[in-house]
Scaffold this active site. Structure first.
Site, PDB file in Angstrom:
ATOM      1  N   HIS A   1       0.772  -1.204  -0.116  1.00 19.95           N
ATOM      2  CA  HIS A   1      -0.222  -0.190   0.570  1.00 19.95           C
ATOM      3  C   HIS A   1       0.942   1.068  -0.102  1.00 19.95           C
ATOM      4  O   HIS A   1       1.890   1.323   1.271  1.00 19.95           O
ATOM      5  CB  HIS A   1      -0.957  -0.231   1.151  1.00 19.95           C
ATOM      6  CG  HIS A   1      -1.743  -1.103   1.372  1.00 19.95           C
ATOM      7  ND1 HIS A   1      -2.547  -1.572   2.740  1.00 19.95           N
ATOM      8  CD2 HIS A   1      -2.655  -2.095   0.299  1.00 19.95           C
ATOM      9  CE1 HIS A   1      -3.442  -2.267   1.668  1.00 19.95           C
ATOM     10  NE2 HIS A   1      -3.610  -2.652   0.491  1.00 19.95           N
TER      11      HIS A   1
ATOM     12  N   ASN B   1      -9.750  -6.435  -5.599  1.00 18.04           N
ATOM     13  CA  ASN B   1     -10.245  -7.279  -4.534  1.00 18.04           C
ATOM     14  C   ASN B   1     -11.740  -7.594  -4.541  1.00 18.04           C
ATOM     15  O   ASN B   1     -11.982  -6.818  -3.063  1.00 18.04           O
ATOM     16  CB  ASN B   1      -9.252  -7.445  -3.756  1.00 18.04           C
ATOM     17  CG  ASN B   1      -7.907  -7.750  -3.652  1.00 18.04           C
ATOM     18  OD1 ASN B   1      -7.512  -8.531  -4.846  1.00 18.04           O
ATOM     19  ND2 ASN B   1      -7.143  -8.481  -2.664  1.00 18.04           N
TER      20      ASN B   1
ATOM     21  N   PRO C   1      -1.399   0.688 -10.331  1.00 13.22           N
ATOM     22  CA  PRO C   1      -0.325   1.234  -9.953  1.00 13.22           C
ATOM     23  C   PRO C   1       1.199   0.145 -10.367  1.00 13.22           C
ATOM     24  O   PRO C   1       0.972  -0.582 -10.222  1.00 13.22           O
ATOM     25  CB  PRO C   1      -0.861   0.733  -8.549  1.00 13.22           C
ATOM     26  CG  PRO C   1      -1.793   0.043  -8.214  1.00 13.22           C
ATOM     27  CD  PRO C   1      -2.136   0.161  -9.660  1.00 13.22           C
TER      28      PRO C   1
ATOM     29  N   SER D   1       3.549   4.530 -12.714  1.00 14.18           N
ATOM     30  CA  SER D   1       2.072   3.930 -12.887  1.00 14.18           C
ATOM     31  C   SER D   1       1.018   4.291 -14.022  1.00 14.18           C
ATOM     32  O   SER D   1       1.588   5.150 -14.703  1.00 14.18           O
ATOM     33  CB  SER D   1       0.911   4.313 -11.282  1.00 14.18           C
ATOM     34  OG  SER D   1       1.584   3.892 -10.196  1.00 14.18           O
TER      35      SER D   1
ATOM     36  N   HIS E   1      -4.196  -5.709 -12.472  1.00 12.23           N
ATOM     37  CA  HIS E   1      -4.388  -5.114 -11.338  1.00 12.23           C
ATOM     38  C   HIS E   1      -3.072  -4.085 -11.029  1.00 12.23           C
ATOM     39  O   HIS E   1      -3.274  -3.287 -10.465  1.00 12.23           O
ATOM     40  CB  HIS E   1      -5.481  -5.290 -10.463  1.00 12.23           C
ATOM     41  CG  HIS E   1      -3.934  -5.658  -9.407  1.00 12.23           C
ATOM     42  ND1 HIS E   1      -3.089  -7.073 -10.000  1.00 12.23           N
ATOM     43  CD2 HIS E   1      -4.037  -6.064  -8.003  1.00 12.23           C
ATOM     44  CE1 HIS E   1      -2.519  -7.844  -9.418  1.00 12.23           C
ATOM     45  NE2 HIS E   1      -3.150  -7.311  -8.264  1.00 12.23           N
TER      46      HIS E   1
END
Lengths: 140, 480
Positions: free
Chosen positions: B203, B329, B377, B384, B403
Site C-alpha cells: 500500500h 479485490n 499502480p 503507474s 491490476h
C-alpha cells in the site's frame, strides 16, 4: 538433531512456514513460535500474562490453521503478542491451552511485517523420519 | 512446474482445455515472455481449480500480471451464475476492496519542485501508515455501522470530500446490502480506529507527474495532461476486511463435507450464492468494501488538507479532484456479457480491475465516450498507468483487466538482493523520494521484485483488454 524447530519458506507473494515436532504438541508449539517469529522480534517479549487459547477443526490440518488464526487474531486484533504456548489438551480436532506474553508496546517491540491471515492453502502435516512436519502459508 | 496443459490461441491468449472436473476452460492473457514465468509456478493449476467451481460461466480467466495466490490465482477473474453458482471469500482475497484512486491537480511539475519534500514529510506525518497503524477518527459503534452500510457516502456526508467524488468512484463508492449484523464483534472491533490509515506492505500514497500521454481524447476526458502533478492512493479495508474474509473462509472450510461438490483446495472454500452462508458473506463483504471506500475517501481528504497547508492554496484553487477510484479485490453482482448474452452474474476479481467499455450506461457522463478509467499502480521506481476500458474486455473478460505488476521475487529474495544497498538513495537518484514506516518495507518492495509493469501494460493494450491513456512517474512515495 539436524534442523531447527521451524523455518521460513520462500514464496513469491506470501510466506510459507515449515515446522517440526516429535509429537503434535511440539509441532503446534513450534508452529505458534514460527508465526510469532515472523511477526515480531520475539527476544524482546516478556511473559506478563496468560490468556486462554482454544481452537477446533475437522482434522489436524484444519485445527492447525485455526489454532494459528487464533494466535494471529490475538496479535492483530487485541495487540497480544505470544511468547509461550501452554497446552492443556490437544487431539486431532481440538486444542485448548494458554498463550503467555504481553500487550504490544511500540517503545519496546518491533513488528517485522503485517501478517494479514493464515491460509488453508497447502496446509499439511506429514510424518518424516520419525517426526512430524507441518507447513502453512501466510498472506502478507 | 505445473502439469496443466496450456495451448496457445494467439499472440496473447492461452487456453487450458477443460479436463477432469473442470466445468469450463481456463484462459490466460500473457505474452510469450510472461508465460515463461507463469509456467514455472502453480498459478495455471489455480486457474484450472477455479474452473471446477459450480456455476462458473464461460471460462476461468487470468490477467497478464497473474501470479501464484492461494486458492484463486492473483490476477484471476471468474463469474458465477446467481442461481447455481458460488461465492468464495478466497476469490475476493483478504484485503476486501483493496483499490486505487487517482487525484488530479492543475499543478505543473515545475510548480511544486521546492515544496515536494515538505509535502511528503507532512503526508508521512499526517497519514498513519505501517503495521497495525491506527487513525485519528474514533467513532461510536453506531456510527461505524453507518460507515459499513454507506461507504464513501458516509465520508462525504461527514465532510470528507464532495458528492461529485461519488460519481467517479466505482459503484458510487457503495455496495448495497451491507449488513453489519453479519460481522463478528472481532471484525467490528478491528474497524474501530483504522479509518483513514494507509496500512503496510504494497500500500502507498504517491505524488506523481504525468510523464506521457498516449490517448489524448481519453486523457482530455479524464482531465489528464503531460507534466501535471497527480496523487495515487493504494489502500483497502484494513484489519476489518482481513477479519471478515478469515472468518467466513473458516466457516466455509468447516462445512466442506456437507457440500455436493469437491474442492481441489481448501482455500477455495465457498458457498452457493443463494445459501444462507453465501448471502451472509455477501452482506459482510459489502460492509468491508464500504469501509474501504470510506477509508480511501478519508485518505484523499487528509491528502488535500496537507496540500492546502503546505502550498497555502485551497484544493479547489489548485484543481484538486478525484479522477476515479477502482477496486481490485472484490466480488460484485453485475450485468455482464456472457458468451454474447447479457446476464447478471457474480464476478470475482482477485487482483483484477473492472474495465468497462466506452458507451457503458453506468459510467459517469464525462467518461462515457472513452470508457472507464482504470488505475494500475506500478512499483516504486517504474511508475503507474492510467488506462481506459475496452470493448474486447466487455466481450471476453466480463469487463476486466489487470491490476498491477505482480511480484516475481519473494520478500526474502528481495531483502537479500538489496541487503547492502540503500534503496532510498537509489530511488532518490532516479528522482523519487521515499518514506516508509517499516524498516524492511523498502527492501521488500524494491522495483525489481515486481514484474516489468510496462510489459504487463503492453500485453493488456495489445491484447485489447484496455487502452493505454497515460503513464505517471513517481516523484515521492509513502509506504507503510
Amino acid at each position: 538433531m539436524g534442523h531447527p524447530p521451524f523455518r521460513t519458506l520462500d514464496h513469491t507473494a506470501d510466506i510459507g512456514l515449515e515446522f517440526y515436532g516429535k509429537d503434535l504438541a511440539e509441532l503446534f508449539k513450534n508452529a505458534g513460535n514460527a508465526l510469532m517469529d515472523c511477526l515480531v522480534e520475539r527476544k524482546g517479549l516478556s511473559l506478563k500474562e496468560y490468556r486462554n487459547l482454544s481452537a477446533e477443526g475437522g482434522d489436524s490440518e484444519e485445527l492447525l490453521v485455526n489454532f494459528l488464526r487464533e494466535l494471529l487474531y490475538m496479535a492483530n486484533g487485541q495487540g497480544f503478542l505470544t511468547k509461550h504456548i501452554k497446552i492443556d489438551h490437544l487431539d486431532e480436532r481440538m486444542f485448548s491451552g494458554m498463550a503467555g506474553g504481553e500487550i504490544f508496546d511500540a517503545e519496546r517491540h518491533y513488528l517485522k511485517m503485517e501478517l494479514k491471515a493464515v491460509t488453508y492453502h497447502g496446509a499439511i502435516i506429514s510424518e518424516e523420519k520419525g517426526q512430524l512436519k507441518g507447513r502453512i502459508i501466510i498472506d502478507v | 512446474m505445473s502439469d496443466v496443459i496450456i495451448e496457445r490461441i494467439d499472440e496473447y491468449r492461452w487456453r487450458i482445455p477443460p479436463r477432469g472436473a473442470m466445468r469450463v476452460p481456463g484462459i490466460i492473457y500473457a505474452s510469450e515472455r510472461l508465460m515463461e514465468n507463469i509456467r514455472k509456478e502453480e498459478s495455471p493449476r489455480q486457474v484450472s481449480n477455479v474452473a471446477q467451481l459450480p456455476g462458473i460461466q464461460a471460462a476461468s480467466l487470468a490477467m497478464p500480471d497473474m501470479h501464484w495466490g492461494y486458492g484463486f490465482p492473483i490476477g484471476g477473474v471468474a463469474a458465477f451464475d446467481l442461481q447455481e453458482g458460488i461465492i468464495s471469500p478466497g476469490g475476493v482475497g483478504y484485503d476486501i476492496n483493496c483499490g486505487v484512486r487517482l487525484l488530479a491537480t492543475n499543478l505543473r511539475f515545475e510548480e511544486i519542485g521546492n515544496d515536494l519534500k515538505t509535502l511528503l514529510a507532512d503526508l508521512f506525518r499526517e497519514i498513519p501508515s505501517g503495521v497495525g497503524s491506527r487513525g485519528g477518527i474514533r467513532l461510536t459503534l453506531g456510527e461505524r455501522k453507518k460507515v459499513l452500510r454507506q461507504g464513501a457516502k458516509w465520508a462525504v456526508d461527514h465532510g470528507y470530500g464532495t458528492p461529485e467524488d461519488l460519481s467517479v468512484t466505482e459503484n458510487g463508492g457503495l455496495m448495497e446490502g451491507g449488513d453489519p449484523d453479519c460481522l463478528s464483534d472481532r471484525a467490528l472491533e478491528r474497524g474501530r480506529d483504522q479509518l483513514g490509515t494507509l496500512g503496510s506492505g504494497n500500500h502507498f500514497l504517491e505524488i506523481e507527474v504525468v510523464d506521457d500521454v498516449y490517448d489524448h481524447e481519453a486523457a482530455r476526458a479524464f482531465g489528464i495532461e503531460k507534466g501535471q502533478v497527480v496523487v495515487m492512493i493504494h489502500s483497502g479495508s484494513r484489519g476489518l476486511g482481513y477479519q471478515v474474509c478469515d472468518e467466513y473462509l473458516a466457516r466455509m472450510v468447516k462445512k466442506r463435507q456437507t457440500r455436493d461438490f469437491d474442492l481441489p483446495d481448501r482455500q477455495l472454500a465457498c458457498a452457493y450464492i443463494q445459501s444462507g452462508e453465501g448471502r451472509e458473506y455477501l452482506a459482510a463483504m459489502a460492509c468491508a468494501a464500504n469501509y474501504a471506500w470510506a477509508n480511501r475517501q478519508v485518505l484523499m481528504h487528509l491528502t488535500m488538507e496537507v496540500f492546502q497547508r503546505v502550498l497555502g492554496r485551497a484544493p479547489r484553487d489548485i484543481g484538486m479532484r478525484l479522477v476515479y477510484d477502482v477496486c481490485h479485490n472484490i466480488a460484485t453482482i453485475e450485468e455482464c456479457l456472457v458468451e454474447g448474452v447479457m446476464k447478471r452474474v457474480c464476478v470475482h476479481r482477485k487482483g483484477a480491475t473492472r474495465a468497462w467499455p466506452p458507451g457503458h450506461r453506468d459510467l459517469p457522463d464525462r467518461y462515457r465516450s472513452v470508457g472507464q478509467p482504470v488505475l494500475i499502480p506500478g512499483d516504486m521506481g517504474s511508475g503507474s498507468y492510467l488506462l481506459a476500458g475496452s470493448e474486447l474486455a466487455w466481450r471476453e473478460t466480463f469487463g476486466s483487466t489487470c491490476h498491477g505488476a505482480g511480484r516475481v521475487m519473494s520478500r526474502t529474495q528481495a531483502k537479500k538482493a538489496s541487503a547492502r544497498r540503500s534503496v532510498s538513495e537509489e530511488l532518490a537518484k532516479q528522482g523519487v523520494i521515499v518514506m516508509a514506516s517499516g524498516k524492511g518495507t523498502l527492501h521488500e518492495e524494491i522495483p525489481e521484485a515486481y514484474k516489468n509493469i510496462h510489459e504487463v501494460i503492453d500485453v493488456v493494450h495489445e491484447a485489447g483488454l484496455s487502452r493505454k491513456v497515460a503513464r505517471m512517474r513517481a516523484l515521492g512515495c509513502i509506504k507503510g
